[in-house]
Design an enzyme around this catalytic site. Structure first.
Site, mmCIF file in Angstrom:
data_model
loop_
_atom_site.group_PDB
_atom_site.id
_atom_site.type_symbol
_atom_site.label_atom_id
_atom_site.label_comp_id
_atom_site.label_asym_id
_atom_site.label_seq_id
_atom_site.Cartn_x
_atom_site.Cartn_y
_atom_site.Cartn_z
ATOM 1 N N HIS A 157 0.910 -0.987 -0.164
ATOM 2 C CA HIS A 157 -0.011 0.353 0.177
ATOM 3 C C HIS A 157 0.719 1.535 -0.426
ATOM 4 C CE1 HIS A 157 -3.014 -3.161 0.947
ATOM 5 N NE2 HIS A 157 -2.421 -3.028 1.587
ATOM 6 N N SER A 288 14.133 20.599 -18.564
ATOM 7 C CA SER A 288 13.007 21.904 -18.710
ATOM 8 C C SER A 288 13.468 22.821 -19.649
ATOM 9 C CB SER A 288 12.820 22.023 -17.198
ATOM 10 O OG SER A 288 11.104 22.755 -17.067
ATOM 11 N N LYS A 294 16.258 20.919 -13.369
ATOM 12 C CA LYS A 294 15.392 20.158 -14.088
ATOM 13 C C LYS A 294 16.221 18.889 -14.626
ATOM 14 C CE LYS A 294 11.046 19.682 -13.761
ATOM 15 N NZ LYS A 294 10.226 18.818 -12.088
ATOM 16 N N GLU A 301 8.924 7.421 -17.991
ATOM 17 C CA GLU A 301 7.641 8.139 -18.140
ATOM 18 C C GLU A 301 7.207 7.928 -19.720
ATOM 19 O OE1 GLU A 301 7.223 12.424 -17.695
ATOM 20 O OE2 GLU A 301 8.756 11.945 -14.977
#
Ligand code: ARG
Length: 452
Positions: A157, A288, A294, A301
């Site tokens: 969880h 970025s 970044k 992803e």
């Protein structure tokens, strides 16, 4: 206009809109090598059935082999105006072999050709991906081995659960990719490639001629590996009209994508500042355009996102096939885009993952800081009471109360006095409790795993 394999019955040309919509050459050109192999087998069968003269047979064989070499080199110029890869290759053969090509389509339909080509393509790709997945499994094994004694918190969880060896965490992904490899092995082990279905009802050439001539042709192509066993069909109708094999492969690929996606999600999460367990190599991240600081895990992803395409491809073919009357229907032409798309995605994913694993840096300090969380050892404390004769349900309750006390009074279990511990159970003894709050002791208590 590019020549078609049909037309005699028509008074008018095909409408240009339909011509464009129905053309599959932009996709199925990838089947060219398999299509030429099929043609090579078919001319052997035609010659064996005395439907070609020796000179026609030799002329066809020679041209097919020449074309095959050009296709394999990647030097073939596909005619974008051809209806499909079968038409395109046949037109090219005609230029090389002349009138003998007029006989090539004897006892042969594109309905049989396309399924032959697609199956052969699936065979080659799945054999390749099988090896790639075995290698990927190995990469996870070696990553775990490199950090053999390293311990990390394990989650259920997404909450701290129990301490784990990092090598067992890697072993979980190793097991997933080995299972994926074995699914592909089952797939290509059962795949039956056949020749001789005709349009749907079979052909007038006896099965025995197919069997013996295909054998000779495969030998000539040096494809006489048992993997390439090609026989006449047991049922020609099912052969031209089912795409279950392709759905099975898409399903196996979707499962690979699901496993890849879970690993990506783990890495994305555990490489955030909040976790700070892992860091990905620069070569698999991007920056970025606005925020200079970044370092984004785009590779992960993109792979996580690609699972949507892999599932979509599976559902697309399942849906296309649902409710089609037997036997061949042109709807089935839509099977190839999803197939190639899924194969390409999984090929990329396995390649990227194997390289990306080599760049992962592990922040051992963050891992050991988290291992100080005593809740990770709560189950071990309950098991300790069980060894002292307390029933597990009761032990669970006692340790639950102890954890609750620790949280509400903001005192670590390790800092509690023996008397304080004994308020929860007479069985507690300070030095035994301290031993059980240790990650190494905790992971070594787990003995049910069949280690290699
Ligand atoms: N391009 C077609 C396909 O992929 C080939 C078979 C065409 N057969 C036909 N009867 N129109 O399914």
């Amino acid at each position: 206009m590019t020549k078609k394999l049909w037309g005699g019955r028509f008074a008018k040309e095909i409408h240009p809109l339909l011509e464009k919509f129905s053309s599959s050459i932009a996709t199925d050109y990838r089947l060219a090598e398999c299509d030429l192999i099929g043609s090579f087998l078919h001319v052997h069968v035609l010659f064996g059935a005395k439907l070609l003269s020796r000179s026609e047979f030799l002329a066809l064989k020679k041209s097919i082999k020449e074309l095959l070499a050009i296709v394999q080199k990647g030097a073939f110029q596909y005619d974008p105006a051809a209806e499909d890869v079968h038409t395109c290759l046949q037109n090219s053969l005609e230029k090389k072999a002349g009138s003998a090509v007029q006989k090539l389509q004897t006892c042969r339909s594109r309905n049989d050709q396309v399924v032959f080509d697609t199956k052969l393509y699936c065979l080659k790709e799945s054999v390749y991906l099988h090896q790639v997945l075995l290698d990927l499994g190995k990469s996870f094994f070696f990553l775990g081995k490199k950090y053999a004694g390293l311990i990390m918190p394990g989650f259920t969880h997404l909450q701290h659960a129990q301490a784990l060896y990092f090598k067992d965490y890697c072993g979980a992904y190793e097991a997933m990719f080995l299972e994926d490899a074995s699914r592909l092995e089952c797939f290509f082990g059962r795949l039956e490639i056949t020749l001789g279905s005709g349009a749907l009802a079979g052909t007038a050439i006896p099965a025995s001629i197919y069997t013996s001539e295909i054998k000779k042709a495969l030998k000539e192509l040096r494809l006489n590996d048992p993997l390439y066993e090609i026989l006449p069909p047991k049922n020609s109708l099912v052969n031209v009209s089912d795409r279950d094999f392709l759905i099975e492969l898409l399903s196996a690929l979707a499962i690979v994508g699901m496993h890849v996606s879970r690993f990506c999600e783990d890495m994305i999460l555990m490489s955030t500042k909040e976790f700070n367990f892992f860091e990905l190599g620069d070569e698999f991240c991007t920056g970025s355009s606005l925020m200079p600081q970044k370092k984004n895990p785009d590779s992960l992803e993109l792979m996580r996102g690609a699972s949507g395409i892999l599932y979509g491809n599976l559902v697309a073919v399942l849906t296309t096939m649902k409710g089609l009357p037997l036997s061949y229907n042109r709807d089935m032409q839509w099977d190839k885009q999803p197939l190639f798309s899924s194969l390409d995605i999984v090929r990329y994913e396995c390649g990227i993952l194997a390289q990306l694993l080599k760049t992962i840096k592990i922040n051992k300090d963050s891992l050991s800081a988290q291992l100080k969380d005593e809740s990770l050892y709560a189950t071990d404390l309950a098991d300790y009471l069980v060894l002292k004769g307390v029933a597990f349900r009761k032990a669970h309750e006692i340790v639950g109360k102890l954890v609750q006390h620790s949280l509400s009074k903001n005192i670590k279990i390790k800092d509690m006095s023996e008397a304080e511990l004994k308020q929860f159970s007479e069985m507690f003894n300070k030095s035994d409790v301290l031993k059980r709050l240790d990650p190494v002791f905790s992971v070594n208590l787990k003995k049910s795993i069949r280690r290699k």
